[in-house]
Design a protein around this motif. Structure first.
Motif, short mmCIF file in Angstrom:
data_model
loop_
_atom_site.label_atom_id
_atom_site.label_comp_id
_atom_site.label_asym_id
_atom_site.label_seq_id
_atom_site.Cartn_x
_atom_site.Cartn_y
_atom_site.Cartn_z
N ARG A 7 10.97 -7.46 1.27
CA ARG A 7 11.02 -7.18 2.70
C ARG A 7 9.66 -7.40 3.34
O ARG A 7 8.63 -7.16 2.71
CB ARG A 7 11.48 -5.74 2.97
N ILE A 8 9.70 -7.82 4.58
CA ILE A 8 8.49 -7.94 5.39
C ILE A 8 8.74 -7.21 6.70
O ILE A 8 9.71 -7.50 7.41
CB ILE A 8 8.13 -9.41 5.67
N TRP A 9 7.89 -6.23 7.00
CA TRP A 9 7.89 -5.59 8.31
C TRP A 9 6.79 -6.24 9.13
O TRP A 9 5.61 -6.24 8.72
CB TRP A 9 7.63 -4.10 8.17
N HIS A 10 7.13 -6.81 10.27
CA HIS A 10 6.13 -7.52 11.07
C HIS A 10 6.20 -7.04 12.52
O HIS A 10 7.06 -6.22 12.89
CB HIS A 10 6.35 -9.04 10.99
N ASN A 11 5.28 -7.55 13.34
CA ASN A 11 5.18 -7.11 14.73
C ASN A 11 5.04 -5.60 14.78
O ASN A 11 5.72 -4.91 15.55
CB ASN A 11 6.39 -7.58 15.54
N ILE A 32 3.54 -5.52 6.77
CA ILE A 32 3.69 -4.90 5.45
C ILE A 32 4.71 -5.73 4.68
O ILE A 32 5.80 -6.01 5.19
CB ILE A 32 4.16 -3.44 5.55
N ALA A 33 4.36 -6.11 3.46
CA ALA A 33 5.27 -6.89 2.61
C ALA A 33 5.42 -6.16 1.28
O ALA A 33 4.44 -5.64 0.73
CB ALA A 33 4.71 -8.29 2.39
N THR A 34 6.66 -6.12 0.77
CA THR A 34 6.93 -5.35 -0.44
C THR A 34 7.76 -6.13 -1.45
O THR A 34 8.48 -7.08 -1.11
CB THR A 34 7.71 -4.06 -0.09
N ARG A 35 7.64 -5.69 -2.70
CA ARG A 35 8.51 -6.18 -3.77
C ARG A 35 8.66 -5.06 -4.79
O ARG A 35 7.67 -4.42 -5.15
CB ARG A 35 7.95 -7.44 -4.43
N GLN A 56 14.54 -9.99 3.41
CA GLN A 56 14.79 -9.39 4.72
C GLN A 56 13.49 -9.28 5.49
O GLN A 56 12.47 -8.86 4.96
CB GLN A 56 15.41 -8.00 4.56
N ARG A 57 13.54 -9.66 6.75
CA ARG A 57 12.40 -9.53 7.66
C ARG A 57 12.80 -8.54 8.76
O ARG A 57 13.86 -8.68 9.37
CB ARG A 57 11.99 -10.86 8.26
#
Length: 404
Positions: A7-11, A32-35, A56-57
């Motif tokens: 997942r990437i949470w952006h903006n 924030i990017a996760t794995r 998922q973004r």
């Protein structure tokens, strides 16, 4: 090939709470990017690979993200409640008077002993869900309402069960040295023989406790008696915490420091020497404004001394049936600011980074940085100060635990 994330949470706007950054560690345009439930990147969008891919973004639409909240001091699992004692306090009875008359902790012990593990879990779940609903992702739960081996273990087992029923990290503390049960006939040393030789070994063998706590106070246990409990915990390899200097100064902060305690909690009557000892030992000061407010204390913890000595300060609810029936970390922050004059950065650090430090889990959670669990609270706010400023308002947009 572009790196692929879960997942990437952006903006997003980030309050990373990293100690190596000033103030809240803000990043205005953040990602924030996760794995695998872990943060792999938490930083500026400008420094994040433009071609990064993800399953998922999530567009945060400019919302603020903080670490998931940490409540590092609760007594969440117990039987019944003590509303009747609240009525007595309103009529003028003091905390000590109620305790000496057989109320207080002992009355909760009687109710807790009667409750099954399933009943303890069922009664605790609404309190836990309220904390989760405000963004809590890690919570500490103490025993201390059994005061016998069977019930203490049942309390701790119930706490572990809560962590299986909800998506939250639970840390447990054995608090057998909380009060004296009626059957001890006033013999504190004989009771502590059971705590050290029977209860604590059984709890440790079962893997039910992550730490050992005690209540050092005139109505509880002396410095020498507390040291016995901490010595037994040390032999078993368990870290310690201490209810210290709440109603009087018996040297609790200094004793906690002597045993390199994770934290010393309450601390209203801590003196300069106690603060200096805590600083040397790296012991966290856990401030509990809910209890201060609820029992109408007037002696405030020495926040200026803690600042002077560079002591990390955590905030917690102290959720319990007698002196702090509080289930809101947001309100705990407001109380920390208005009653103890903590600033916004101190309050937010108190329920994230320093709360995690007080539990010995700062390497796993409490800040937004690579390698830690992806525990997030995403807020519908314009600035982080709103989380401290508002009373009775929950602006949580979404809570993320372990990347989910």
């Amino acid at each position: 090939m572009a790196e692929r994330f879960d997942r990437i949470w952006h903006n997003a706007r980030l309050a990373t709470m990293r100690a190596d950054r000033p103030d809240l560690g803000e990043i205005e345009h953040g990602v924030i990017a996760t794995r695998g439930g872990r943060i792999l990147y938490a930083g500026a969008a400008a420094d994040f690979p433009a071609d990064a891919d993800a399953i998922q973004r999530i567009d945060c639409e400019g919302r603020w993200i903080t670490p998931g909240l940490v409540d590092c001091h609760t007594h969440l699992v117990y039987g019944s409640n003590r509303a009747h004692e609240f009525e007595l306090r309103l009529k003028g009875a003091s905390y000590e008077e109620i305790a000496r008359a057989g109320g207080g902790i002992v009355s909760t012990v009687a109710a807790t002993r009667k409750a099954s593990e399933a009943e303890l879990v069922a009664s605790a779940l609404p309190r836990l869900d309220t904390l989760i609903g405000e963004g809590a992702t890690t919570i500490e739960i103490k025993s201390g309402y059994g005061l016998d081996t069977e019930t203490e273990m049942r309390q701790l087992s119930a706490a572990r069960s809560l962590g299986r029923q909800r998506k939250i990290a639970i840390r447990t503390s054995f608090l057998g040295a909380h009060a004296l049960p009626i059957e001890a006939d006033g013999d504190k040393d004989r009771y502590l023989d059971r705590v050290c030789n029977e209860m604590l070994p059984a709890v440790a063998k079962a893997g039910l406790a992550d730490a050992v706590d005690a209540f050092m106070e005139g109505i509880a246990f002396s410095a020498e008696q507390t040291a016995r409990v901490f010595g037994a915990a040390t032999v078993l390899g368990l870290p310690v915490k201490l209810h210290a200097d709440q109603l009087s100064n018996l040297g609790g902060a200094a004793l906690a420091a002597k045993f390199s305690a994770l934290s010393a909690d309450h601390l209203e009557h801590t003196d300069e020497a106690g603060a200096a000892a805590m600083a040397t030992a790296g012991t966290v000061a856990v401030l509990l404004p809910g209890a201060f407010y609820f029992i109408r204390e007037t002696q405030k913890p020495p926040v200026d001394a803690f600042r002077k000595h560079g002591i990390p300060m955590a905030l917690a609810t102290d959720c319990n049936p007698g002196s702090s029936p509080l289930t809101s970390l947001l309100l705990a922050m407001n109380m920390g600011a208005t009653l103890f004059r903590m600033n916004v950065a101190e309050c937010l650090a108190g329920i994230t980074r320093e709360g995690a430090r007080a539990l010995g889990v700062l390497d796993e959670t409490g800040t937004l940085e690579a390698g830690k669990w992806c525990d997030l609270a995403i807020w519908d706010i314009e600035r982080p100060a709103e989380l401290v400023y508002r009373i009775g308002f929950n602006p949580l947009h979404r809570r993320v635990w372990r990347g989910q």
